[in-house]
Write a protein that holds these residues in place. Structure first.
Motif, mmCIF file in Angstrom:
data_model
loop_
_atom_site.group_PDB
_atom_site.id
_atom_site.type_symbol
_atom_site.label_atom_id
_atom_site.label_comp_id
_atom_site.label_asym_id
_atom_site.label_seq_id
_atom_site.Cartn_x
_atom_site.Cartn_y
_atom_site.Cartn_z
ATOM 1 N N ASP A 127 0.830 -1.216 0.000
ATOM 2 C CA ASP A 127 0.000 0.000 0.000
ATOM 3 C C ASP A 127 0.858 1.257 0.000
ATOM 4 N N LYS A 128 1.983 1.194 0.705
ATOM 5 C CA LYS A 128 2.897 2.342 0.732
ATOM 6 C C LYS A 128 3.424 2.634 -0.664
ATOM 7 N N TRP A 129 3.790 1.582 -1.396
ATOM 8 C CA TRP A 129 4.326 1.772 -2.749
ATOM 9 C C TRP A 129 3.240 2.249 -3.716
ATOM 10 N N ILE A 130 2.035 1.746 -3.552
ATOM 11 C CA ILE A 130 0.930 2.229 -4.390
ATOM 12 C C ILE A 130 0.699 3.711 -4.137
ATOM 13 N N GLY A 131 0.697 4.100 -2.863
ATOM 14 C CA GLY A 131 0.503 5.500 -2.527
ATOM 15 C C GLY A 131 1.602 6.380 -3.074
ATOM 16 N N GLU A 132 2.827 5.874 -3.047
ATOM 17 C CA GLU A 132 3.953 6.674 -3.532
ATOM 18 C C GLU A 132 3.871 6.919 -5.031
ATOM 19 N N ILE A 133 3.558 5.877 -5.798
ATOM 20 C CA ILE A 133 3.530 6.093 -7.247
ATOM 21 C C ILE A 133 2.347 6.967 -7.652
ATOM 22 N N LYS A 134 1.239 6.857 -6.945
ATOM 23 C CA LYS A 134 0.092 7.716 -7.259
ATOM 24 C C LYS A 134 0.399 9.163 -6.900
ATOM 25 N N GLU A 135 1.195 9.352 -5.848
ATOM 26 C CA GLU A 135 1.562 10.711 -5.432
ATOM 27 C C GLU A 135 2.605 11.326 -6.355
ATOM 28 N N ARG A 136 3.481 10.493 -6.894
ATOM 29 C CA ARG A 136 4.618 11.004 -7.660
ATOM 30 C C ARG A 136 4.363 11.068 -9.168
ATOM 31 N N THR A 137 3.216 10.579 -9.623
ATOM 32 C CA THR A 137 2.913 10.627 -11.055
ATOM 33 C C THR A 137 1.610 11.373 -11.291
ATOM 34 N N THR A 138 1.480 11.912 -12.488
ATOM 35 C CA THR A 138 0.270 12.657 -12.835
ATOM 36 C C THR A 138 -0.674 11.812 -13.679
ATOM 37 N N ASP A 139 -0.153 10.842 -14.393
ATOM 38 C CA ASP A 139 -0.988 10.013 -15.255
ATOM 39 C C ASP A 139 -1.685 8.913 -14.455
ATOM 40 N N ASP A 140 -2.677 8.309 -15.088
ATOM 41 C CA ASP A 140 -3.367 7.169 -14.501
ATOM 42 C C ASP A 140 -2.517 5.926 -14.747
ATOM 43 N N VAL A 141 -1.564 5.684 -13.859
ATOM 44 C CA VAL A 141 -0.631 4.574 -14.031
ATOM 45 C C VAL A 141 -1.337 3.248 -13.764
ATOM 46 N N LYS A 142 -1.164 2.292 -14.671
ATOM 47 C CA LYS A 142 -1.760 0.976 -14.522
ATOM 48 C C LYS A 142 -0.844 0.087 -13.685
ATOM 49 N N LEU A 143 -1.435 -0.696 -12.799
ATOM 50 C CA LEU A 143 -0.654 -1.481 -11.855
ATOM 51 C C LEU A 143 -0.917 -2.975 -11.983
ATOM 52 N N ILE A 144 0.111 -3.764 -11.710
ATOM 53 C CA ILE A 144 -0.022 -5.191 -11.462
ATOM 54 C C ILE A 144 0.815 -5.500 -10.228
ATOM 55 N N ILE A 145 0.246 -6.259 -9.307
ATOM 56 C CA ILE A 145 0.979 -6.677 -8.117
ATOM 57 C C ILE A 145 1.585 -8.047 -8.373
ATOM 58 N N ILE A 146 2.867 -8.190 -8.052
ATOM 59 C CA ILE A 146 3.575 -9.456 -8.234
ATOM 60 C C ILE A 146 3.971 -10.027 -6.880
ATOM 61 N N GLY A 147 3.559 -11.272 -6.640
ATOM 62 C CA GLY A 147 4.049 -12.021 -5.493
ATOM 63 C C GLY A 147 5.166 -12.931 -5.990
ATOM 64 N N ASN A 148 6.403 -12.575 -5.705
ATOM 65 C CA ASN A 148 7.551 -13.285 -6.270
ATOM 66 C C ASN A 148 8.069 -14.374 -5.326
ATOM 67 N N LYS A 149 8.885 -15.251 -5.889
ATOM 68 C CA LYS A 149 9.577 -16.336 -5.180
ATOM 69 C C LYS A 149 8.665 -17.522 -4.841
ATOM 70 N N THR A 150 7.807 -17.910 -5.783
ATOM 71 C CA THR A 150 6.964 -19.086 -5.548
ATOM 72 C C THR A 150 7.787 -20.367 -5.476
ATOM 73 N N ASP A 151 9.048 -20.318 -5.887
ATOM 74 C CA ASP A 151 9.922 -21.476 -5.737
ATOM 75 C C ASP A 151 10.195 -21.774 -4.264
ATOM 76 N N LEU A 152 9.880 -20.815 -3.382
ATOM 77 C CA LEU A 152 10.038 -21.003 -1.932
ATOM 78 C C LEU A 152 8.669 -21.165 -1.263
ATOM 79 N N ASN A 153 7.790 -21.871 -1.936
ATOM 80 C CA ASN A 153 6.422 -21.996 -1.461
ATOM 81 C C ASN A 153 6.327 -22.591 -0.059
ATOM 82 N N ASN A 154 7.271 -23.448 0.289
ATOM 83 C CA ASN A 154 7.245 -24.065 1.621
ATOM 84 C C ASN A 154 7.587 -23.066 2.722
ATOM 85 N N GLU A 155 8.072 -21.879 2.343
ATOM 86 C CA GLU A 155 8.376 -20.827 3.313
ATOM 87 C C GLU A 155 7.370 -19.679 3.226
ATOM 88 N N ARG A 156 6.294 -19.901 2.513
ATOM 89 C CA ARG A 156 5.302 -18.858 2.240
ATOM 90 C C ARG A 156 4.710 -18.274 3.528
#
Length: 235
Positions: free
Chosen positions: A119-148
């Motif tokens: 949420d902090k990063w979403i707020g920052e990019i919305k604050e720092r840009t003027t355009d309607d920036v399109k977003l995708i959230i990535i949950g990385n490192k699924t190779d470590l699923n046992n440590e999820r």
């Protein structure tokens, strides 16, 4: 993924003379997220199909380019920008955000703290840009699923109401990396195409109101491009 994104065809231009190709459009994509979530390796996997387990944060701004042909008609140049470790020092400069049309917000599925900071990063990019920036959230490192520490369902539910797509990836195993980048490019392009159609229609309507006879605009195309993107989780 919505039908309209499926209908957009995108083909990478891989000829050795790509630097001489004159693009019709330039798109800037940025990656945001806490240090250590794997942003640089996601870019490396997508750009050069490589992964470095000893990746170290560097200072500065780095960006990489790819050229594509959209719907066999338009040529676009995509710039993918990496924070290069700036987030460690809370010093991401305005040049990083300037002109961005799309952004990935990346978290590590084995680190709840990185998820909570989205949420902090979403707020920052919305604050720092003027355009309607399109977003995708990535949950990385699924190779470590046992440590999820962050369940897929939890992340999906949280951002579904915000209409922000979520995709889980593994830069190490090359899981969903290409899909993530291609889909953000399609989402951004669709939005640009919609705005172009609406702008042409507005100009035409103004001229018609002034008594200038113009050919009618394809309303079917306009309606198609106004369809909303359906939030989903790609696994």
């Amino acid at each position: 993924m919505s039908k309209t994104e499926d209908d957009i065809t995108i083909e990478e231009i891989t000829s050795p003379i790509t630097e001489n190709i004159k693009e019709d459009l330039k798109l800037k994509l940025v990656l945001l997220g806490d240090s250590g979530v794997g942003k640089t390796n996601l870019i490396s996997r997508y750009i050069s199909n490589s992964f470095d387990e000893n990746t170290r944060a560097t200072i500065g701004v780095e960006f990489f380019c790819k050229n594509f042909r959209i719907n066999k008609k338009r040529t676009i140049k995509v710039e993918i920008w990496d924070t290069a470790g700036q987030e460690r020092y809370k010093a991401i400069t305005s040049v990083y955000y300037k002109g961005a049309k799309g952004a990935f917000i990346v978290y590590d599925i084995t680190s709840r703290k990185t998820f909570e900071n989205i949420d902090k990063w979403i707020g920052e990019i919305k604050e720092r840009t003027t355009d309607d920036v399109k977003l995708i959230i990535i949950g990385n490192k699924t190779d470590l699923n046992n440590e999820r520490e962050v369940k897929s369902e939890e992340a999906l539910i949280k951002y579904q109401d915000m209409d922000i797509p979520l995709i889980e990836t593994s830069a190490l195993e090359d899981t969903n990396v290409n899909e993530a980048f291609i889909n953000l490019i399609k989402i951004v392009y669709k939005d640009i195409a919609r705005k172009e159609i609406e702008e042409r229609k507005s100009i035409s309507d103004n001229k018609i109101s002034q008594g200038i006879d113009l050919k009618s605009i394809d309303e079917e195309e306009i309606n198609e491009n106004k369809e909303s993107f359906t939030c989903c989780l790609w696994s």
